[in-house]
Design a protein around this motif. Structure first.
Motif, short mmCIF file in Angstrom:
data_model
loop_
_atom_site.label_atom_id
_atom_site.label_comp_id
_atom_site.label_asym_id
_atom_site.label_seq_id
_atom_site.Cartn_x
_atom_site.Cartn_y
_atom_site.Cartn_z
N LEU A 136 0.83 -1.21 0.00
CA LEU A 136 0.00 0.00 0.00
C LEU A 136 0.87 1.26 0.00
O LEU A 136 0.58 2.22 -0.71
CB LEU A 136 -0.93 0.00 1.21
CG LEU A 136 -2.06 -1.03 1.18
CD1 LEU A 136 -2.85 -1.00 2.49
CD2 LEU A 136 -3.01 -0.78 0.00
N SER B 148 2.43 1.61 -3.45
CA SER B 148 1.38 1.94 -4.42
C SER B 148 1.08 3.43 -4.39
O SER B 148 0.93 4.08 -5.44
CB SER B 148 0.11 1.14 -4.13
OG SER B 148 0.30 -0.23 -4.35
N LEU B 149 1.01 4.00 -3.19
CA LEU B 149 0.78 5.44 -3.06
C LEU B 149 1.97 6.24 -3.58
O LEU B 149 1.80 7.32 -4.15
CB LEU B 149 0.49 5.78 -1.60
CG LEU B 149 -0.82 5.23 -1.03
CD1 LEU B 149 -0.93 5.52 0.46
CD2 LEU B 149 -2.03 5.81 -1.77
N LEU C 215 -5.46 1.79 -6.84
CA LEU C 215 -5.12 0.74 -5.88
C LEU C 215 -5.79 -0.58 -6.26
O LEU C 215 -5.23 -1.66 -6.02
CB LEU C 215 -5.55 1.15 -4.47
CG LEU C 215 -4.76 2.28 -3.81
CD1 LEU C 215 -5.35 2.63 -2.45
CD2 LEU C 215 -3.29 1.89 -3.66
N LYS C 216 -6.95 -0.50 -6.87
CA LYS C 216 -7.67 -1.71 -7.27
C LYS C 216 -6.97 -2.42 -8.41
O LYS C 216 -6.87 -3.66 -8.42
CB LYS C 216 -9.10 -1.34 -7.66
CG LYS C 216 -9.94 -2.54 -8.11
CD LYS C 216 -11.35 -2.11 -8.49
CE LYS C 216 -12.17 -3.30 -8.95
NZ LYS C 216 -13.55 -2.88 -9.37
N SER D 155 -0.97 0.57 -9.49
CA SER D 155 -0.47 1.90 -9.80
C SER D 155 0.86 1.86 -10.53
O SER D 155 1.40 2.90 -10.91
CB SER D 155 -0.32 2.73 -8.52
OG SER D 155 0.53 2.08 -7.59
N TYR E 243 -0.62 -8.53 -6.38
CA TYR E 243 -2.02 -8.95 -6.41
C TYR E 243 -2.11 -10.47 -6.54
O TYR E 243 -2.94 -11.11 -5.88
CB TYR E 243 -2.75 -8.27 -7.56
CG TYR E 243 -2.91 -6.78 -7.40
CD1 TYR E 243 -4.03 -6.24 -6.77
CD2 TYR E 243 -1.93 -5.90 -7.86
CE1 TYR E 243 -4.18 -4.87 -6.62
CE2 TYR E 243 -2.06 -4.52 -7.71
CZ TYR E 243 -3.19 -4.02 -7.08
OH TYR E 243 -3.33 -2.66 -6.92
#
Length: 347
Positions: free
Chosen positions: A92, A95-96, A125-126, A129, A137
């Motif tokens: 996370l 990704s940001l 995020l889904k 990125s 994933y």
């Protein structure tokens, strides 16, 4: 296999670093590979060759996961707390970071509407990125199935494991474009995907092999598979003038053979490292996941200062750029780990 003990961690660590460097080489050469017909053929063929050599990277990562995790007994809550959280939290964060870089680079835009901005971030995020995050994933999905497939593996006989792997390989074969017309309507998707690499990694890590000179045989398989992938991909490009990924696909017979050969060569190759080199290897292995997450950003930044496959002739510039990226990314992740709460986000 019942009663299996943990595999020797030294060859696993060697293989983990080899696979990680292979990923960086793959992403370094990918831009050149996509320029068929726009660059000198010898340069393109170099990228094609490097891609063939390193395509084992992600499958081998999954095989290592299978070798290390499937033979262990877990309580579900303990497994998800200790394992899944270590994957998701750094994911996370990075990704940001990639979302922020895309905004800085002008690839996405934010406006004054905070809800619109939030939806855009959630959308990224889904679906991912950055191009390389697909692996995470996939890995998260595998983590959900590991407690289940691990129960099967720990109680299965060798014959039952072989049965699973044979069916998995057969389903894979029937999914190939040149054989798909023979694919029956029987639903065999339960045997499809990366789950087979989990079981294959466990099987090859614990299997007692009696055949002599297995390293020589696996080296031969490795070389022959690279030849098939390199020239097969060239023929697809030449005849279709488009990106042909048939021989590169991770879930394909060629990549299974390539990955299995690398895995077994690593297992049966005794490398004597000095204590200093061993410590350096183990240090880098401690940040393996973080390096994977962060290396794409470093490649972006290196390209801005003209460090890429264009640095010199590609046969040299591709591995040199990958090595520079590896070292800088290791340093970056190590520095982040020293920040307050850094160990939770560095990977």
């Amino acid at each position: 296999m019942p009663g299996a003990k943990s595999p020797n961690i030294n060859w696993i660590n060697n293989l983990r670093l080899i696979a990680l460097f292979a990923v960086i080489v793959l992403h370094t050469s990918a831009v050149l590979l996509a320029q068929y017909g726009k660059v000198p053929f010898n340069d393109w063929l170099t990228a094609d060759f490097y891609n063939a050599v390193v395509r084992f990277a992600v499958p081998v990562f999954v095989m290592i996961t299978g070798a290390l995790l499937l033979h262990r007994e877990y309580e579900l809550d303990d497994f998800f707390k200790k394992r899944l959280s270590k994957v998701i939290t750094p994911f996370l964060f990075w990704s940001l970071v990639y979302i922020g870089y895309s905004w800085y680079n002008g690839e996405i835009a934010f406006d004054a509407d905070w809800w619109t901005n939030t939806k855009q971030v959630l959308h990224l995020l889904k679906y991912g990125s950055s191009y390389h995050l697909w692996y995470v994933y996939m890995l998260i999905g595998l983590y959900f199935v590991i407690p289940v497939i691990g129960k099967f593996v720990r109680n299965a006989t060798e014959k039952e494991l072989q049965y699973f792997l044979i069916v998995w390989f057969g389903v894979m074969m029937l999914s190939q474009p040149y054989l798909i017309r023979f694919n029956p309507q029987v639903d065999l998707h339960y045997f499809a995907g990366y789950i087979g690499y989990l079981v294959l990694g466990h099987y090859l890590a614990f299997k007692e092999f009696k055949r002599q000179n297995i390293r020589v045989w696996m080296a031969l398989v490795f070389v022959l598979t690279i030849v098939v992938i390199t020239f097969g991909s060239w023929m697809l490009y030449k005849n279709n003038s488009t990106v042909g990924t048939l021989f590169y696909e991770p879930i394909s017979p060629t990549i299974v053979l390539l990955s299995a050969s690398v895995f077994l060569m690593a297992r049966f190759t005794m490398v004597k490292l000095s204590p200093a080199i061993s410590r350096l290897r183990d240090f880098a292995c401690g940040y393996n996941y973080g390096i994977y997450l962060a290396h794409a950003l470093v490649l972006y930044l290196l390209d801005r200062v003209n460090i890429s496959y264009k640095l010199c002739i590609p046969i040299i510039s591709i591995p040199v750029t990958a090595l520079i990226c590896f070292v800088l990314t290791l340093g970056l992740v190590w520095l982040i780990s020293k920040l307050p709460f850094g160990k939770w986000i560095s990977g």
